[in-house]
Design a protein around this motif. Structure first.
Motif, PDB file in Angstrom:
ATOM      1  N   GLY A  42      74.090  81.290  82.252  1.00 52.28           N
ATOM      2  CA  GLY A  42      73.435  80.857  81.037  1.00 52.28           C
ATOM      3  C   GLY A  42      71.943  79.959  81.116  1.00 52.28           C
ATOM      4  N   ILE A  43      72.184  78.808  82.014  1.00 54.45           N
ATOM      5  CA  ILE A  43      71.506  77.326  82.199  1.00 54.45           C
ATOM      6  C   ILE A  43      70.758  77.052  83.189  1.00 54.45           C
ATOM      7  CG2 ILE A  43      72.739  75.719  82.010  1.00 54.45           C
ATOM      8  CD1 ILE A  43      70.863  74.064  79.650  1.00 54.45           C
ATOM      9  N   GLY A  44      71.268  78.088  84.217  1.00 58.52           N
ATOM     10  CA  GLY A  44      71.476  77.848  85.670  1.00 58.52           C
ATOM     11  C   GLY A  44      72.134  75.869  86.978  1.00 58.52           C
ATOM     12  N   LEU A  45      72.999  76.007  85.825  1.00 62.92           N
ATOM     13  CA  LEU A  45      73.702  74.770  86.644  1.00 62.92           C
ATOM     14  C   LEU A  45      75.131  74.527  86.970  1.00 62.92           C
ATOM     15  CD1 LEU A  45      72.667  71.601  83.768  1.00 62.92           C
ATOM     16  CD2 LEU A  45      71.776  72.661  86.497  1.00 62.92           C
ATOM     17  N   VAL A  46      75.388  74.468  87.867  1.00 64.69           N
ATOM     18  CA  VAL A  46      77.108  73.730  87.990  1.00 64.69           C
ATOM     19  C   VAL A  46      77.751  72.553  87.497  1.00 64.69           C
ATOM     20  CG1 VAL A  46      79.001  74.243  90.125  1.00 64.69           C
ATOM     21  CG2 VAL A  46      76.805  75.166  90.601  1.00 64.69           C
ATOM     22  N   LEU A  47      78.440  73.375  86.281  1.00 62.10           N
ATOM     23  CA  LEU A  47      79.030  72.200  86.098  1.00 62.10           C
ATOM     24  C   LEU A  47      80.485  71.619  86.767  1.00 62.10           C
ATOM     25  CD1 LEU A  47      78.171  73.559  82.311  1.00 62.10           C
ATOM     26  CD2 LEU A  47      76.746  71.931  83.363  1.00 62.10           C
ATOM     27  N   ASP A  92      88.849  61.970  92.367  1.00 63.60           N
ATOM     28  CA  ASP A  92      88.764  63.013  90.948  1.00 63.60           C
ATOM     29  C   ASP A  92      88.106  64.187  90.263  1.00 63.60           C
ATOM     30  OD1 ASP A  92      91.427  63.971  90.155  1.00 63.60           O
ATOM     31  OD2 ASP A  92      91.785  63.064  87.796  1.00 63.60           O
ATOM     32  N   SER A  93      86.744  64.722  91.414  1.00 65.12           N
ATOM     33  CA  SER A  93      86.439  65.601  91.257  1.00 65.12           C
ATOM     34  C   SER A  93      87.739  66.976  90.691  1.00 65.12           C
ATOM     35  CB  SER A  93      85.553  65.994  91.855  1.00 65.12           C
ATOM     36  OG  SER A  93      84.371  65.104  92.131  1.00 65.12           O
ATOM     37  N   ASP A  94      87.652  67.776  89.705  1.00 70.27           N
ATOM     38  CA  ASP A  94      88.285  68.724  89.223  1.00 70.27           C
ATOM     39  C   ASP A  94      87.920  70.107  88.430  1.00 70.27           C
ATOM     40  OD1 ASP A  94      90.696  69.467  88.219  1.00 70.27           O
ATOM     41  OD2 ASP A  94      91.321  68.016  86.833  1.00 70.27           O
ATOM     42  N   GLY A  95      88.013  69.903  87.380  1.00 69.07           N
ATOM     43  CA  GLY A  95      87.465  71.680  86.950  1.00 69.07           C
ATOM     44  C   GLY A  95      85.859  71.587  87.124  1.00 69.07           C
ATOM     45  N   ILE A  96      85.814  73.157  87.042  1.00 66.74           N
ATOM     46  CA  ILE A  96      84.185  73.683  88.280  1.00 66.74           C
ATOM     47  C   ILE A  96      83.987  74.511  87.621  1.00 66.74           C
ATOM     48  CG2 ILE A  96      84.815  73.755  89.761  1.00 66.74           C
ATOM     49  CD1 ILE A  96      81.984  73.234  91.311  1.00 66.74           C
ATOM     50  N   ILE A  97      82.845  75.004  86.870  1.00 62.66           N
ATOM     51  CA  ILE A  97      82.315  76.136  86.410  1.00 62.66           C
ATOM     52  C   ILE A  97      81.152  76.325  86.358  1.00 62.66           C
ATOM     53  CG2 ILE A  97      83.925  76.661  84.279  1.00 62.66           C
ATOM     54  CD1 ILE A  97      82.095  75.756  82.402  1.00 62.66           C
ATOM     55  N   TYR A  98      80.364  77.648  86.114  1.00 63.97           N
ATOM     56  CA  TYR A  98      78.897  77.388  86.503  1.00 63.97           C
ATOM     57  C   TYR A  98      78.200  77.902  85.457  1.00 63.97           C
ATOM     58  CZ  TYR A  98      74.585  79.649  87.788  1.00 63.97           C
ATOM     59  OH  TYR A  98      72.795  80.358  88.568  1.00 63.97           O
ATOM     60  N   ALA A 151      83.947  74.494  79.310  1.00 68.42           N
ATOM     61  CA  ALA A 151      83.713  75.699  78.702  1.00 68.42           C
ATOM     62  C   ALA A 151      81.755  75.226  78.351  1.00 68.42           C
ATOM     63  CB  ALA A 151      84.398  76.156  77.991  1.00 68.42           C
ATOM     64  N   ALA A 152      80.926  76.118  78.567  1.00 66.43           N
ATOM     65  CA  ALA A 152      79.953  76.335  78.908  1.00 66.43           C
ATOM     66  C   ALA A 152      78.921  77.889  77.748  1.00 66.43           C
ATOM     67  CB  ALA A 152      79.317  76.111  80.064  1.00 66.43           C
ATOM     68  N   ASP A 153      78.486  77.415  76.906  1.00 68.09           N
ATOM     69  CA  ASP A 153      77.984  77.938  75.666  1.00 68.09           C
ATOM     70  C   ASP A 153      76.667  79.409  76.028  1.00 68.09           C
ATOM     71  OD1 ASP A 153      75.439  77.040  75.172  1.00 68.09           O
ATOM     72  OD2 ASP A 153      76.220  77.001  73.148  1.00 68.09           O
ATOM     73  N   GLY A 154      76.820  78.935  78.069  1.00 65.77           N
ATOM     74  CA  GLY A 154      74.692  79.169  78.288  1.00 65.77           C
ATOM     75  C   GLY A 154      73.905  79.554  77.469  1.00 65.77           C
ATOM     76  N   ARG A 155      73.941  77.581  76.642  1.00 64.35           N
ATOM     77  CA  ARG A 155      72.825  77.521  75.705  1.00 64.35           C
ATOM     78  C   ARG A 155      72.146  76.438  75.875  1.00 64.35           C
ATOM     79  NH1 ARG A 155      75.490  80.971  72.778  1.00 64.35           N
ATOM     80  NH2 ARG A 155      75.910  78.905  71.026  1.00 64.35           N
TER      81      ARG A 155
END
Length: 339
Positions: free
Chosen positions: A133-138, A124-130, A175-179
């Protein structure tokens, strides 16, 4: 005579000023519809504002669509239950979450749309973002209850994800804050889990009360706010991303699936055919407008440069039991903008 002329001039000035629309109160509406067709359902739509492309998962494949004309530019095969797309222009790659089977992420070339490989993930891999700021796919695994991370230059054929972070609940979107902090909706726990990527641990759990069943998630990094779309009850929660304090709760439609931000304004797209628009009025968030959209337009992607919103949907069969089915060949993308 001079006094009379002055009074008339002042009255004319006041009348013309009152006739002008208030700044930030632009009326939005459906401006056009792209009739795409094709097979499959739909989930999260991703906009690449630079290339004017839309990436739309369609269950077993992902369509690439020109954001200006609606023309189909490509079709990426090889998925079982496609959910979301993250694009990383600096790496020339895109990543599609496939929730089918044991789970996986399809890696493709951003120019040719050729599949480069598939990374094993979790069910069930679902939501994804890049997170640039930290250089990772989440990405999150709903059934696995975990946050998954990896670098965009991963070997697409033999690469492995980083050790997953267990969340203690069923995640939906993030969501990510880039830090180094990631905020993740736990739909079954009515909370937001805060993950510190540096330590690989959950460092906080914030209730979304008075909301519940949180699914949509967006972040305004400048204002330090999270915007969370909740289904039960139907509310948009405005939360401080530093403290977890709920600053506002606003009514939205039924069946929300996505929340987005453009220039500080928040949007919630709902299955019932409503797009709620909220803004900060003198330090207080309030609903500014509810745009009527086709029923089923529950997810969206936004172009922050053109200020256009793209919502995928289809004509639906009359509901008998459960979720209504889409009529074959009627898939479309509705564009919302100012008139």
């Amino acid at each position: 005579m001079k006094t009379t002329r002055l009074v008339i001039a002042l009255l004319a000035l006041l009348l013309s000023a009152n006739a002008l629309p208030a700044v930030g109160q632009t009326t939005l509406e459906v401006t056009k519809t792209f009739h795409i067709g094709g097979e499959g359902g739909w989930d999260y739509l991703t906009v690449d504002a630079t290339s004017h492309r839309l990436f739309v998962p369609r269950s077993t494949h992902t369509m690439v669509i020109d954001a200006d004309s609606g023309n189909v530019l490509g079709d990426i095969p090889g998925q079982t239950t496609a959910h979301g797309v993250a694009i990383v222009p600096s790496a020339g790659r895109g990543f599609i979450t496939d929730g089918g089977g044991g789970g996986g992420i399809v890696v493709f070339d951003l120019k040719s749309y050729a599949v480069l490989g598939r990374i094993p993930t979790m069910p069930d891999s679902d939501g994804i973002i890049y997170d640039a700021g930290i250089g990772l796919v989440l990405a999150v695994s709903g059934d696995g209850g975990a946050l998954m991370t990896f670098k965009p230059d991963i070997d697409p054929k033999n690469g492995k994800i980083d050790p997953p972070v267990k969340l203690g609940g069923a995640p939906e979107f993030l969501a990510a804050d880039g830090r180094g902090k990631v905020y993740i909706n736990l739909e079954d726990k009515d909370t937001v889990a805060v993950v510190d990527l540096h330590s690989g641990k959950v460092i906080a759990r914030w209730p979304v009360v008075p909301g519940g069943q949180p699914v949509g998630m967006a972040m305004d990094g400048k204002a330090h706010r999270l915007f969370i779309g909740c289904r039960k009850p139907q509310l948009m929660i405005v939360m401080n991303s530093d403290s977890g304090k709920v600053e506002a709760s606003l009514p939205i439609g039924a069946g929300v699936d996505a929340t987005k931000i453009i220039d500080g304004k928040a949007f919630a797209s709902c299955r019932d055919g409503s797009l709620t628009v909220a803004g900060d009025e003198n330090g207080k968030f309030e609903v500014e407008q509810v745009v009527k959209t086709p029923v089923g337009a529950r997810t969206m992607g936004v172009d922050e440069t053109s200020h256009l919103i793209y919502l995928p949907t289809a004509e639906l069969e009359p509901a008998t039991t459960g979720r209504p089915k889409a009529k074959p060949g009627t898939f479309m993308i509705v564009v919302v903008g100012s008139h």
